[in-house]
Design a protein around this motif. Sequence first.
Motif, PDB file in Angstrom:
ATOM      1  N   TYR A 143       0.833  -1.205   0.000  1.00 21.39           N
ATOM      2  CA  TYR A 143       0.000   0.000   0.000  1.00 21.39           C
ATOM      3  C   TYR A 143       0.871   1.259   0.000  1.00 21.39           C
ATOM      4  CZ  TYR A 143      -3.632   3.288   1.495  1.00 21.39           C
ATOM      5  OH  TYR A 143      -4.492   4.353   1.576  1.00 21.39           O
ATOM      6  N   SER A 144       1.897   1.263   0.828  1.00 21.02           N
ATOM      7  CA  SER A 144       2.807   2.413   0.882  1.00 21.02           C
ATOM      8  C   SER A 144       4.172   2.102   0.290  1.00 21.02           C
ATOM      9  CB  SER A 144       2.999   2.865   2.332  1.00 21.02           C
ATOM     10  OG  SER A 144       3.630   1.845   3.093  1.00 21.02           O
ATOM     11  N   TYR A 167      -4.072   1.380   5.980  1.00 21.48           N
ATOM     12  CA  TYR A 167      -5.092   1.319   4.937  1.00 21.48           C
ATOM     13  C   TYR A 167      -6.171   2.382   5.129  1.00 21.48           C
ATOM     14  CZ  TYR A 167      -3.021  -3.289   4.036  1.00 21.48           C
ATOM     15  OH  TYR A 167      -2.150  -4.296   3.758  1.00 21.48           O
ATOM     16  N   PRO A 200      -2.137   6.971   1.184  1.00 23.80           N
ATOM     17  CA  PRO A 200      -0.776   6.429   1.088  1.00 23.80           C
ATOM     18  C   PRO A 200       0.274   7.532   1.105  1.00 23.80           C
ATOM     19  CG  PRO A 200      -1.915   6.293  -1.021  1.00 23.80           C
ATOM     20  CD  PRO A 200      -2.933   6.704  -0.022  1.00 23.80           C
ATOM     21  N   SER A 246       4.292   7.862   0.493  1.00 21.92           N
ATOM     22  CA  SER A 246       5.482   7.162   0.013  1.00 21.92           C
ATOM     23  C   SER A 246       6.775   7.908   0.299  1.00 21.92           C
ATOM     24  CB  SER A 246       5.360   6.912  -1.498  1.00 21.92           C
ATOM     25  OG  SER A 246       5.201   8.139  -2.184  1.00 21.92           O
TER      26      SER A 246
END
Length: 935
Positions: free
Chosen positions: A419-420, A432, A436, A438
């Motif tokens: 997810y990330s 979640y 997200p 990053s």
Amino acid sequence: MKITCLMLLVLSLVHVPNGIYKSLAARPSVVNIGSIVRFNSTIGGVSVVAIHAALEDINSDSTILNGTTLKVDMKDTNCDDGFLGMVQALQFMETDVIAIIGPQCSTIAHIISFVANELRVPLMSFASDATLSSIQFPFFVRTCPSDLYQMDAVAAIVDYYRWKLVTAIYLDDDYGRNGIAALDDALALRRCKISYKVGFPSNARKSDLMNLLISVSYMESRVIILHTSAVHGLKILSLANQLKMMENGYVWIATDWLSAYLDANSSVPDETIYGMQGVLTLRSHIPDSKMKSKLISKWSRVSKMYNYSDLHTSSYGFYVYDSVWAVARALDAFFDDGGRISFSNDSRLHDEAGGTLHLEAMSVFDMGNNLLEKIKKVNFTGVSGQVQFNAAGDLIHPAYDVINIIGNVMRTVGYWSNYSRLLSTVRPEVLYSKPPNSSLANQHLYDVIWPGETAQKPRGWVFPSNAKELKIGVPNRFSFKEFVMKDNVTGSMKGYCIDVFTQALALLPYPVTYKFIPFGSGTENPHYDKLVQMIEDNEFDAAIGDIAITMSRTVTTDFTQPFIESGLVILAPVKKHITNSWAFLQPFTLQMWCVTGLFFLIVGVAVWILEHRINDEFRGTPREQIMTIFWFSFSTLFFAHRENTMSTLGRGVLIIWLFVVLIIQSSYTASLTSILTVQQLETSIRGIDDLKSSDYPIGFQVGSFAEEYMVKELNISRSRLIALGSPEEYADALKRGPKKGGVSAIVDERPYVELFLSTYCKIAIAGSDFTSRGWGFAFPRDSPLQVDLSTAILLLSENGELQRIHDKWLKTDKCTADNTEFIDSNQLRLESFWGLFLICGVACVIALLIYFGIIIYKYLRHEPPDESMAPKESPRRSFRRFISFVDGRELPKKRSLSLSRDSTPRTPVSSNLTAHDIERQVRPVRNGSVIDIEN
């Protein structure tokens, strides 16, 4: 009713072109699915228990399958023997099953996937091989995370700890090879790489594994990725411990086979645990839930029923359990949409005479596409989390736990989620619910205890003991040999850069063998771009020397931390160095000093005249008044005058003069600062802008990057550039100038320029550096030696050794040449300020004219001509009377003064006025108490 039954009987016997239907009712009482696992493996045993646990829960739940009983027919396959395992799996496909749980082996999964495509039987496989995709195999449904995600997590760990090289040990089969290929791709995205790959067959002996580890110990990388099966992986870890490869400095990262083994086995021998201390491993993340706890609580009972009482559940057990549930839910939806379980024989499937496979017995699931569609659309919460497939056929939200083995405990130090795509100490299910993020700044893991029971992060790389001798290219310079040169007697290389390199190597905790190879003839400076290119071409293992770190060179090469600051600067001739003790007089010309001093006196006299009659501070004895004039005049330079001005004209003159003083003072300060800090240049080039706009020729050093920089970055025509090879050529070209075949300026790097200026005094730097670079040692991309040398160079800088080496080779003392030229081109001249002086002078003249006009008017009123009362005075006596009047103290002017009716005024009267004057100026008003006082 009888007609309906007859029609069903007829339909069941109807022939179709592709074969004969074997049909069951739309909602049969029993549905058979298959399972292909290896019973004597840890994952296989866990899978058997998970399948039976799922069947028990499904068949006892009346809300699923609406009374249909789900059964599983299991087949044991041998993963180690690929051929035998494939035959066993193909024989199993002769039975009529509508779906298969498994297989767990990648090799068998590849073969069975081809068969499943033909028979239209969905494979609910937990084989993690990344090359198994739903594009090639539409009926392959992966019910566990792919190795693509696991290897991405491994690469994230490697990158998090700033390691660049890893060694990969893998089982040489589809599972091992394809997993390492996925790891290679994931590492490349992070500018890391596998420096050494070593595979072994499934039948490898202990001696083979021992030799494998010995070869790994000779490699430079100490970060080892172990991607294999549990049987072989445990042997390798045990042998590595015996070879002292589990000590300080090593890093071992095992893929999820290790966590699956440790989770599932209730009793692991102490010597096995002891041999894996400090190892990192991954585990598929399974969120906590009531369903998970319920399955774990019933696991012991079910495992005893099927003779697997020594096995606990693992992440694979949770995925297998949910796989069975996914088939059950898909079947329920399949039946609700009118799906029928029917098979037909395919005429293309037949066996050769004497064959034992009985291919003709294989049947095609007629509505397999419908069931596959229902499986891919399932969406429910299982024990492994959310069971839902994306467009690529993979489970959504794959995530892993990062585990550190300490003692008998598997300690979770963080998590990785797709997810990330970052490492975090926050559980994935919490992430979640958030957008997200990053950003690499958010990456974090808890402290890890590494092999050797140390919490200090291992370097991850050492110089191998059996490594070849490094071939290091060194420029063989013609000029500025203090930086690097070849000794003509011994043939060795020496200089500032050589000393920095050798001192940095001495700080490394491992020996490095190397050989210097001169690059260049020594008759001219070599081209450094070619030297750097030879590293990429593998002709040199490194290059050291006065190599500038430029953008084009960093594309193919890694550089160490700069060991000296550098940047392009402009050299231009100088007329004079301001070094004498009278430098403070240089800002103004002699004429400017004289006029400025004269105006101080003029303004002082003017203000004294305007204030003398009415201001006591400008009165006194002649000596005191002269001192007042001088003090007041020059104290205005610092705005420190104490005398207050009372007249309007005096204040006007003073304001204009103070403005002039402010301008003069500011200009003097700026000019003096420039003289004391900046060399005065002979040419008109003061910086990079002048260099670009002029048409004069420009010099540069042979081999320097300055030529390409000026052409490509500054858009200077190459025809203007002249190559110069030595300091002597520098001085001669600047001395001759552009009109006599020389150059107007030279562009070169600051270290060369500073060394040049220590000898040639009549040349200086124009402007400031217009690039910011440094010199570093060049190495191939992702070289660990580059990282360690950077650290060593920083240490040299901190302990002062770098400065000592600099002082040893680069003597930049000021030159002592006698300079007899004088510079006055930048002195402040009277022409620059004549406007201010003119304004101030005009103001003084106008103020004095007005003042004297007023004085004459008052004098005439004070001494009206009366020829009848006084004899005619001589001109000398009249002039003295006028001077006496001008020098006299004037009474302050008052508009009104309140007095009593019979009182007399107390206003002070000038001693120069007679009683008649006072009586005439003071005239009482008969009916009031107000008197008028004339000036």
